[in-house]
Write an enzyme that holds these catalytic residues in place. Structure first.
Site, PDB file in Angstrom:
ATOM      1  N   ARG A 229       0.862  -1.180   0.000  1.00 49.55           N
ATOM      2  CA  ARG A 229       0.000   0.000   0.000  1.00 49.55           C
ATOM      3  C   ARG A 229       0.902   1.235   0.000  1.00 49.55           C
ATOM      4  O   ARG A 229       2.002   1.202   0.564  1.00 49.55           O
ATOM      5  CB  ARG A 229      -0.893   0.025   1.238  1.00 49.55           C
ATOM      6  CG  ARG A 229      -2.007  -1.023   1.231  1.00 49.55           C
ATOM      7  CD  ARG A 229      -3.092  -0.710   0.208  1.00 49.55           C
ATOM      8  NE  ARG A 229      -4.201  -1.647   0.262  1.00 49.55           N
ATOM      9  CZ  ARG A 229      -4.422  -2.613  -0.638  1.00 49.55           C
ATOM     10  NH1 ARG A 229      -3.604  -2.795  -1.655  1.00 49.55           N
ATOM     11  NH2 ARG A 229      -5.483  -3.394  -0.533  1.00 49.55           N
ATOM     12  N   HIS A 277      -1.538   0.619  -9.883  1.00 49.99           N
ATOM     13  CA  HIS A 277      -2.158  -0.402  -9.020  1.00 49.99           C
ATOM     14  C   HIS A 277      -2.642  -1.597  -9.859  1.00 49.99           C
ATOM     15  O   HIS A 277      -3.803  -2.012  -9.758  1.00 49.99           O
ATOM     16  CB  HIS A 277      -3.319   0.192  -8.209  1.00 49.99           C
ATOM     17  CG  HIS A 277      -3.613  -0.588  -6.945  1.00 49.99           C
ATOM     18  ND1 HIS A 277      -3.942  -0.002  -5.751  1.00 49.99           N
ATOM     19  CD2 HIS A 277      -3.617  -1.915  -6.695  1.00 49.99           C
ATOM     20  CE1 HIS A 277      -4.152  -0.936  -4.832  1.00 49.99           C
ATOM     21  NE2 HIS A 277      -3.959  -2.118  -5.394  1.00 49.99           N
TER      22      HIS A 277
END
Ligand code: GLV
Length: 314
Positions: A229, A277
Site C-alpha cells: 500500500r 495499481h
C-alpha cells in the site's frame, strides 16, 4: 428480502454488481443485489461487499452479518469508525491473483537484475554498453510479507534462479527460501538484498515502515518495489534515497492517493517506474464466487471463509 449491498466510495463497481446479480439469480434467487447508492432498505442488508466503503454506512445496518472486501486487503474497511465489532470481515483469496503478482515481480526482478533500467537510459544516449551480467543466484531478492501472495512470489523467483529471502511478522519455513521474522531481524535482512519487495498488509505496525532509516539500512545501490500500500512508504524519504544514489531505482504500484494526480511530480522522477495499481487484482469470477458463498453461509448461520484476523489487522 435479504440484500447484498455492493459499494465503493472510490470506484464504479457496476460491472461487478451486475455479475454478482446474474450469479445470485441462479444460485440464491431470494437474494437482492444492490449497487450503492441505489435505494435499499437498511434492515434487509445481510452482507456488504466493499472497496473503500462510503462513510457512515455501517451504523445503519442492524441485520448485517458479513462485510466482504472485494480485494486481498481489508484496511479500507477497518478504517470505518462505525464498523460493528462482531461482524466477520472476509478477504478475497485468489490463486490467480497470487500468480499475477508473481509474474509482475518476476518482471521487476529481471528488470533490475539484468540492468534494463540502465539500458533504457543508455538508449536515450545511443550508447552501446553492456551492464555487468551475473547469474541470478548472485542477485538476492527479499520479500516482505509471506502471505499467499508473498509465498507465490518467493517460489516463482526461487524457481527462476534468484537467491530469495523473506521477512514476515511470524516465522515461516519455506524450502529454498531463507526466512526471518520480527523487527529485530529487519536491519540484517535489508542489508543483504539487491532488491527489496514490499508486499506487507497495511497495519498500525507497517504504516510508514519504509522510511529514511529503512532505506539507509538497505545495501547501497539496491532497488525497491512497493506493491503493498502507498502508506507503507514515506515518499519524501524514498525520493531522498533515490536522489542521493543510496537506491538505484524504485518501482511503485500503489500510492497514498489513487489515482495518482496527473500533475504529481513523481511521474517525472528518473529513478521511478510507476504502474497504476495493476500488479495483480482478484478476478471478478473469484470475487463473485467467494462473496456469494460467504453470503450464503452467513444467511444459514455458518462461519464464512477467509475471515481476517482483527487482532493482527489483516
Ligand atoms: C489489491 O490491492 C487488493 O487488495 O486486492
Amino acid at each position: 428480502m435479504p440484500t447484498l449491498l455492493v459499494c465503493s466510495a472510490t470506484d464504479n463497481l457496476r460491472v461487478l454488481a451486475d455479475k454478482m446479480a446474474d450469479e445470485a439469480r441462479l444460485r440464491m434467487p431470494d437474494l437482492k443485489v444492490i449497487l450503492w447508492p441505489e435505494p435499499f432498505d437498511p434492515t434487509d442488508v445481510l452482507a456488504v461487499a466493499a472497496w473503500h466503503p462510503p462513510e457512515g454506512l455501517f451504523g445503519h445496518l442492524p441485520n448485517l452479518r458479513l462485510v466482504a472486501s472485494i480485494g486481498a486487503g481489508v484496511e479500507h474497511i477497518l478504517r470505518c469508525p462505525d464498523l460493528p465489532a462482531s461482524v466477520p470481515i472476509t478477504r478475497i483469496v485468489d490463486e490467480e491473483q497470487a500468480s499475477g503478482m508473481a509474474q509482475y515481480m518476476l518482471w521487476a526482478a529481471l528488470h533490475f537484475h539484468r540492468g534494463f533500467d540502465q539500458m533504457a537510459a543508455q538508449q536515450h544516449q545511443s550508447l552501446w554498453r553492456m551492464p555487468p551480467q551475473t547469474p541470478a543466484c548472485d542477485f538476492t531478492v527479499g520479500i516482505m510479507g509471506l502471505g499467499r501472495m508473498g509465498l507465490q512470489v518467493a517460489t516463482c523467483l526461487h524457481g527462476a534462479g534468484f537467491a530469495v529471502s523473506a521477512w514476515s511478522r511470524r516465522t515461516h519455513t519455506v524450502p529454498g527460501i531463507s526466512t526471518c521474522a520480527g523487527e529485530a531481524a529487519l536491519a540484517g535482512f535489508l542489508s543483504r538484498l539487491d532488491l527489496v519487495i514490499c508486499l506487507l498488509p497495511l497495519t498500525a505496525q507497517t504504516r510508514g515502515l519504509c522510511s529514511a532509516d529503512f532505506f539507509a539500512r538497505m545495501k547501497p545501490g539496491a532497488a525497491f518495489v512497493n506493491a503493498g500500500r502507498g502508506e507503507h512508504v514515506v515518499m519524501a524519504d524514498l525520493l531522498a534515497a533515490l536522489d542521493s544514489g543510496q537506491l538505484r531505482g524504485a518501482l511503485l504500484d500503489v500510492f497514498d492517493t489513487e489515482p495518482l494526480s496527473a500533475t504529481d511530480p513523481l511521474w517525472a522522477h528518473p529513478g521511478l517506474i510507476i504502474t497504476p495499481h495493476m500488479a495483480s487484482s482478484a478476478s471478478d469470477r473469484t470475487i463473485v464466487r467467494q462473496v456469494l458463498d460467504n453470503t450464503c453461509k452467513v444467511g444459514l448461520g455458518h462461519v464464512p471463509e477467509h475471515v481476517m484476523d482483527r487482532d493482527a489487522g489483516y
